[in-house]
Design a protein around this motif. Sequence first.
Motif, short mmCIF file in Angstrom:
data_model
loop_
_atom_site.label_atom_id
_atom_site.label_comp_id
_atom_site.label_asym_id
_atom_site.label_seq_id
_atom_site.Cartn_x
_atom_site.Cartn_y
_atom_site.Cartn_z
N GLU A 403 0.82 -1.20 0.00
CA GLU A 403 0.00 0.00 0.00
C GLU A 403 0.86 1.26 0.00
N SER A 511 2.04 7.43 4.87
CA SER A 511 1.86 6.21 4.08
C SER A 511 2.93 5.18 4.41
N GLU A 515 3.03 1.64 8.13
CA GLU A 515 3.38 0.25 7.83
C GLU A 515 4.68 -0.19 8.50
N LEU A 579 -7.51 3.23 -2.35
CA LEU A 579 -6.66 3.04 -1.18
C LEU A 579 -7.26 3.69 0.07
N VAL A 582 -9.44 1.15 1.51
CA VAL A 582 -8.63 0.10 2.14
C VAL A 582 -8.11 0.57 3.49
N TRP A 609 -6.39 -7.99 2.06
CA TRP A 609 -5.53 -7.08 1.31
C TRP A 609 -6.27 -5.81 0.91
#
Length: 646
Positions: A403, A511, A515, A579, A582, A609
């Motif tokens: 992502e 972004s 993660e 996105l 998501v 996902w």
Amino acid sequence: MFTFVSASRLAMKFRFRLRTWLHALLLGPVLALCSTLAQAEAPADATKALHLLDYIGADYPPTVAGGKVLDAGEYREQVEFSAVLAELVQGLPAHAERAALEQGVQHLRQAIEQRQDGPQVARQARQLGARLAVAYEVSQAPVITPDPARGAALYAQNCSICHGDSGLGDGPAGVGLEPAPANLRNAERLDQLSLFDLYNTLGLGIEGTEMPSFADQLDERQRWDVAAYIASFTADPQAAKGEKTWNIAELARQTPAEVAASEGTASLAAFRAQRAQPPQVQRGPAQLLDYTASTLDKSLAAYRSGDHDQAYDLSVAAYLEGFELVESSLDNIDTQARRDTEKTLMAYRQALQDGLPVAQAEQRLAVAKAKLEEAAKLLGSDGLSWSLSYISGLLILLREGLEAILVLAAILAFLRNTGQQSAVRSVNIGWGLALVAGFATWALAAYVINVGGAQRELLEGCTALFAAVMVLWLGVWMHDRRHAAAWQDYIKSSLVSGGGRFGFAMLAFFSVYRELFEVILFYETLWLQAGPAGHQAVLAGGATALVLLVGLAWVILRGSAKLPLSLFFSINAALLCALSVVFAGHGIKALQEAGVLGTRPLAFFEFDWLGIHADAYSLSAQALALLAIVVLYGRSWLAEKRRGLA
């Protein structure tokens, strides 16, 4: 005696006295917490009796010497507590060992009344405690090996305010307290206490003082970590490599004084050092899942006793500090098994939150534990195989990084295709700072401050929701300007100058940051699970994923340069808006895992996902994101139609 204080209560002053602790244990409301400190099947009275025996073993020796009482007040307490101990043991459930335990208590009472020497009485109390623990299955050892490095950060947050940074009892909140906070570097005193004793001290409040229970602030693993760190104050790390190595159960239950008496003073330094830094046991899947199961048992015990808040907190800790750390490995073997296990754990947690009858909570817990057993069989009890270590290392980075790389590649392609090379630097600075911040957060969580599983998921959830808003904004912005003749002038005058560049940099930062910390956590766990034989496989998997991600970014950048500008804008806008949906799903799920939001399962398909989870809250957030896209795109369509008519 010890004093601990929460970081959230810096203004409060605490004091500790070991005999007050046991007195409070017998008379105060903290008895309800005892069942959470032992295995769920251990009777509460057995736990209380064990605490009392530990107290006698630690505080009787300095009370009597040579048949003479050295402290009359303390001696009277010992006599009183031995009488209470007899009542507790008599009230225990029927067991083949109970009669022998009752007889042992009577012999202990006689020894106290006859004023026998301290070491002899302490030895009787410890031996009796060991028999009691075995008979009534009171757990006295940690499921996961204590980590004093984690404990150091927790000590700094919760204990140093009174005990001082180095444990000398000279903390600022301890000034003027009577008695003064304990000097935790007093080897003679610490030698009378086991790691289990220190662990229990952290889990129990002190009735009659301002010191609260820390069971709701420090979970089971954290209390063991702090106990190990406190033990390090009187240990010489260089002595750890002695002739003998004790297992974790021996290190947790035995005291240094007992070791010195049974094995000689030559073993004392080695035992002190090893209990302060227990030999690292590979934190494999079986150990983590055992932790989850045992913590869930404690949760149910707390729920039965009426402490619903504690029960819920324990259910959250069971998931975040156990099962979640093996999710990636299980996902690579059987995705459906991972989903089913996760659902049953969440269902049990929701039963606690909804206040369902105990019988229903028990049923849901039984289903969850059955799924945990199935997961343990799939994962195995030993280290992961080479192939599974490689696949896990590959998919962790690929899944978590996909992502972020899509967002970064889309932004960079847009800026380069529109001739805004000067703004590329801002984006590169943004994701570069995210790398620094991600590793810094991990380092702080590991070595400086405590960032537990709940805080980690809360951070991830909030970051994901913020990123969802950011990418939605950028996607709609691109869509609005896909046909605008003067879009380049607008960019130069507004977006890419000053605030626009900052917006791109901030989007790149979040972004990547959202993660990275999760990736580091999963790799840290995978590293321990794989063991030395699998380390190369983990590194190879990560390297392969990194190459794939870089290749994906290159394909996007290369392919986008050949697209017509209008089509490129439309594709980028659609990608970013997708996105945002998501990220919304991921953000809500992270908040649910942190225990901030409940769960409401629905009959719906799942696709991890894409952030699609069969849950009302998660799907509602994604529906809201879709509605925002429809509204904003509709507004853009109407604006274009009006311009066409004009």
